[in-house]
Motif scaffolding. Sequence first.
Motif, PDB file in Angstrom:
ATOM      1  N   VAL A 121      -1.996 -28.370   3.224  1.00 29.05           N
ATOM      2  CA  VAL A 121      -0.879 -27.947   4.814  1.00 29.05           C
ATOM      3  C   VAL A 121      -1.198 -26.868   5.630  1.00 29.05           C
ATOM      4  O   VAL A 121      -0.596 -25.100   4.799  1.00 29.05           O
ATOM      5  N   PRO A 122      -1.571 -26.558   6.639  1.00 29.14           N
ATOM      6  CA  PRO A 122      -1.114 -25.418   7.819  1.00 29.14           C
ATOM      7  C   PRO A 122      -0.412 -24.288   7.594  1.00 29.14           C
ATOM      8  O   PRO A 122       0.931 -25.509   7.384  1.00 29.14           O
ATOM      9  N   SER A 123      -0.195 -23.315   7.176  1.00 30.87           N
ATOM     10  CA  SER A 123       0.929 -22.426   7.108  1.00 30.87           C
ATOM     11  C   SER A 123       1.371 -22.108   8.213  1.00 30.87           C
ATOM     12  O   SER A 123       0.647 -20.807   8.539  1.00 30.87           O
ATOM     13  N   LEU A 124       2.738 -22.183   8.447  1.00 32.01           N
ATOM     14  CA  LEU A 124       3.664 -21.118   9.134  1.00 32.01           C
ATOM     15  C   LEU A 124       4.826 -21.297   9.231  1.00 32.01           C
ATOM     16  O   LEU A 124       5.916 -22.478   8.060  1.00 32.01           O
ATOM     17  N   ASP A 125       5.736 -19.753   9.571  1.00 37.79           N
ATOM     18  CA  ASP A 125       6.586 -19.390   9.009  1.00 37.79           C
ATOM     19  C   ASP A 125       7.860 -19.784  10.459  1.00 37.79           C
ATOM     20  O   ASP A 125       8.596 -19.450   9.721  1.00 37.79           O
ATOM     21  N   TRP A 126       8.039 -20.174  11.416  1.00 37.18           N
ATOM     22  CA  TRP A 126       8.431 -20.228  12.143  1.00 37.18           C
ATOM     23  C   TRP A 126       9.957 -21.099  12.163  1.00 37.18           C
ATOM     24  O   TRP A 126      10.666 -20.332  12.603  1.00 37.18           O
ATOM     25  N   THR A 127      10.094 -22.222  11.040  1.00 41.93           N
ATOM     26  CA  THR A 127      11.388 -21.988  11.046  1.00 41.93           C
ATOM     27  C   THR A 127      12.233 -21.524  10.175  1.00 41.93           C
ATOM     28  O   THR A 127      13.804 -22.133   9.870  1.00 41.93           O
ATOM     29  N   GLN A 128      11.586 -20.740   9.322  1.00 43.54           N
ATOM     30  CA  GLN A 128      12.793 -19.461   8.963  1.00 43.54           C
ATOM     31  C   GLN A 128      13.532 -19.345   9.639  1.00 43.54           C
ATOM     32  O   GLN A 128      14.423 -18.259   9.472  1.00 43.54           O
ATOM     33  N   GLN A 129      13.387 -19.060  10.719  1.00 39.54           N
ATOM     34  CA  GLN A 129      14.227 -18.491  12.060  1.00 39.54           C
ATOM     35  C   GLN A 129      15.310 -18.927  12.229  1.00 39.54           C
ATOM     36  O   GLN A 129      16.111 -18.124  13.215  1.00 39.54           O
ATOM     37  N   LEU A 130      15.699 -20.515  11.997  1.00 39.49           N
ATOM     38  CA  LEU A 130      16.443 -21.657  12.300  1.00 39.49           C
ATOM     39  C   LEU A 130      17.517 -21.995  11.179  1.00 39.49           C
ATOM     40  O   LEU A 130      17.588 -21.480   9.911  1.00 39.49           O
ATOM     41  N   ASP A 131      18.839 -21.917  11.374  1.00 35.70           N
ATOM     42  CA  ASP A 131      19.810 -22.416  10.061  1.00 35.70           C
ATOM     43  C   ASP A 131      19.683 -24.003  10.212  1.00 35.70           C
ATOM     44  O   ASP A 131      18.754 -24.948  10.813  1.00 35.70           O
TER      45      ASP A 131
END
Length: 266
Positions: A226-236
């Motif tokens: 699965v492509p790895s992104l960490d963008w949602t870690q910024q969200l509550d």
Amino acid sequence: MEIITGDKKIQQNLNRSEIQEIVSYFQGLNESVILREIRQAFPQQKHLDKNLDFLVDHQILLRQNRRYQFCLNTIEANPTIEKVECFLHDSSADYTTEQLLVWLGEEAWSDRLEKTMAIDFPLAFRNHLENKHFRIVTINRGGDLTATLPNYFSNVDEPSLFPELATLIGDVNPEFFMNQIELVFDRVLSDRVPRRESIFLKSLLASGMIVSQPEWQMLIPVYEEVPSLDWTQQLDSDSRFFFARQLAERLLDKHESFTYLIKKKA
């Protein structure tokens, strides 16, 4: 309008027809009402007091001075529209729409909510079907459901939604079903012809997961990584809930759904 919560048990109660009738009644009121007026509106509800207590206990109705009123503010648009546009601006050059949808379904999707909310816009949703070796996922825009296997098994109590699949497989146990179609996947993914015709093979053909002509092959994308992104870690948690659904709507565009297969690592 729909009331949503991250608690599955509460959500099941909210989805009951009696509760929905009461909620709809209060949404149409401009002022608070007393219990006698509510009973006059619902003479057939045998558990009206209990249902009202449930809505008060979960802060959907306010009971004050023996009067009742709806107390949730209605959200009329997805609050993460700008965040999604920013994400797409940053990510679209590096990932295809298909890759982003798979990442969304596997890594970014969240059903967790801290608050109970009233919303007045459609939400995308995700259904899945899996065993130890494979996971099939369908991401839906909302509205009419496409005839995919995850959608079918998530609505197996409503066979009229998918009459062809209901005729083929009925209310077969999902785990048994997955174990049977896994045998078909293994052969098709290794460029071999399925051993024999069966309801399991027919259901894969009917749901558009595989095709037999001009040769046997998968019609949906198959992923092991699965492509790895960490963008949602910024969200509550609440923002992530809405972000996932808004992103699904944008990525699906005019399509009603997207289905993919994850081949799990041994």
